[in-house]
Design an enzyme around this catalytic site. Structure first.
Site, mmCIF file in Angstrom:
data_model
loop_
_atom_site.group_PDB
_atom_site.id
_atom_site.type_symbol
_atom_site.label_atom_id
_atom_site.label_comp_id
_atom_site.label_asym_id
_atom_site.label_seq_id
_atom_site.Cartn_x
_atom_site.Cartn_y
_atom_site.Cartn_z
ATOM 1 N N ASP A 1 1.158 22.740 -19.370
ATOM 2 C CA ASP A 1 2.568 23.125 -19.293
ATOM 3 C C ASP A 1 2.953 23.789 -20.613
ATOM 4 O OD1 ASP A 1 5.187 22.018 -17.416
ATOM 5 O OD2 ASP A 1 5.594 22.868 -19.392
ATOM 6 N N ASN B 1 8.796 17.401 -8.820
ATOM 7 C CA ASN B 1 10.220 17.628 -8.589
ATOM 8 C C ASN B 1 10.349 18.473 -7.331
ATOM 9 O OD1 ASN B 1 10.933 16.312 -11.030
ATOM 10 N ND2 ASN B 1 10.470 18.166 -12.181
ATOM 11 N N GLY C 1 15.395 18.753 -10.157
ATOM 12 C CA GLY C 1 14.956 19.376 -11.407
ATOM 13 C C GLY C 1 13.886 20.436 -11.240
ATOM 14 N N GLN C 2 13.560 20.790 -9.988
ATOM 15 C CA GLN C 2 12.543 21.835 -9.794
ATOM 16 C C GLN C 2 13.091 23.186 -10.247
ATOM 17 O OE1 GLN C 2 10.946 22.188 -5.798
ATOM 18 N NE2 GLN C 2 9.325 23.581 -6.474
ATOM 19 N N HIS D 1 4.039 22.059 -7.479
ATOM 20 C CA HIS D 1 3.206 21.665 -8.620
ATOM 21 C C HIS D 1 3.365 20.186 -8.890
ATOM 22 C CE1 HIS D 1 7.090 23.147 -10.105
ATOM 23 N NE2 HIS D 1 6.996 22.247 -11.071
ATOM 24 N N HIS E 1 3.190 17.615 -11.998
ATOM 25 C CA HIS E 1 3.102 17.418 -13.447
ATOM 26 C C HIS E 1 2.193 16.211 -13.693
ATOM 27 C CE1 HIS E 1 6.828 19.753 -14.637
ATOM 28 N NE2 HIS E 1 7.143 19.495 -13.374
HETATM 29 P P1 AMP Z 1 9.710 22.036 -12.605
HETATM 30 O O1 AMP Z 1 10.948 21.988 -13.466
HETATM 31 O O2 AMP Z 1 9.294 20.724 -12.036
HETATM 32 O O3 AMP Z 1 9.797 23.143 -11.575
HETATM 33 O O4 AMP Z 1 8.520 22.396 -13.596
HETATM 34 C C1 AMP Z 1 8.180 23.687 -13.945
HETATM 35 C C2 AMP Z 1 7.324 23.576 -15.169
HETATM 36 O O5 AMP Z 1 6.644 24.802 -15.353
HETATM 37 C C3 AMP Z 1 8.099 23.310 -16.457
HETATM 38 O O6 AMP Z 1 7.651 22.082 -17.030
HETATM 39 C C4 AMP Z 1 7.775 24.517 -17.330
HETATM 40 O O7 AMP Z 1 7.634 24.179 -18.679
HETATM 41 C C5 AMP Z 1 6.482 25.002 -16.728
HETATM 42 N N1 AMP Z 1 6.208 26.416 -16.909
HETATM 43 C C6 AMP Z 1 7.041 27.466 -16.663
HETATM 44 N N2 AMP Z 1 6.419 28.615 -16.930
HETATM 45 C C7 AMP Z 1 5.166 28.308 -17.337
HETATM 46 C C8 AMP Z 1 4.041 29.067 -17.764
HETATM 47 N N3 AMP Z 1 4.087 30.392 -17.829
HETATM 48 N N4 AMP Z 1 2.912 28.399 -18.118
HETATM 49 C C9 AMP Z 1 2.874 27.056 -18.066
HETATM 50 N N5 AMP Z 1 3.892 26.281 -17.664
HETATM 51 C C10 AMP Z 1 5.026 26.899 -17.312
#
Ligand code: AMP
Length: 112
Positions: free
Chosen positions: A30, A85, A91-92, A98, A100
């Protein structure tokens, strides 16, 4: 499903710190880590969020958990937490399913 930044990572159009890849899944760090180890496991199949997965995705969803296990072990984690999420209310922010995987510190419960 509309294009997301994760589609670009799958196609290697933008860089990511990839930890694991196979024909079905990708794991990468991340970019905004919330723990010493924080990586994401995603399906290559474009599923916007968990609630849009179907019975056809059963083995794929199981595969994602096993990839999480495998990369967690690779990262030396003995304890870790999985978070998905589902939807903006939860919080998505990226609408490509994905998981985490967080570890490397003690984690509070309940999460915020
Ligand atoms: P969510 O808020 O559950 O949709 O999580 C999305 C996650 O994607 C967040 O923790 C971001 O930090 C991560 N994220 C967004 N863009 C990138 C990227 N280019 N490379 C790696 N992680 C990313």
């Amino acid at each position: 499903m509309s294009e997301t930044i994760f589609s670009k990572i799958i196609r290697k159009e933008i860089p990511a710190a990839i930890l694991y890849e196979d024909e079905l899944a990708l794991a990468f760090r991340d970019v905004n880590p919330q723990a010493p180890v924080h990586f994401l496991v995603i399906p290559k199949k474009a599923i916007a969020k968990l609630s849009e997965a179907t019975e056809d995705d059963q083995s794929l969803l199981g595969h994602l958990l096993l990839v999480a296990n495998r990369v967690a072990a690779q990262e030396g984690l003995t304890g870790f937490r999985l978070v998905t999420n589902c939807g903006a209310e939860a919080g998505q922010t990226v609408f490509h399913l994905h998981i985490h995987v967080l570890g490397g510190r003690s984690l509070d419960w309940p999460p915020g």
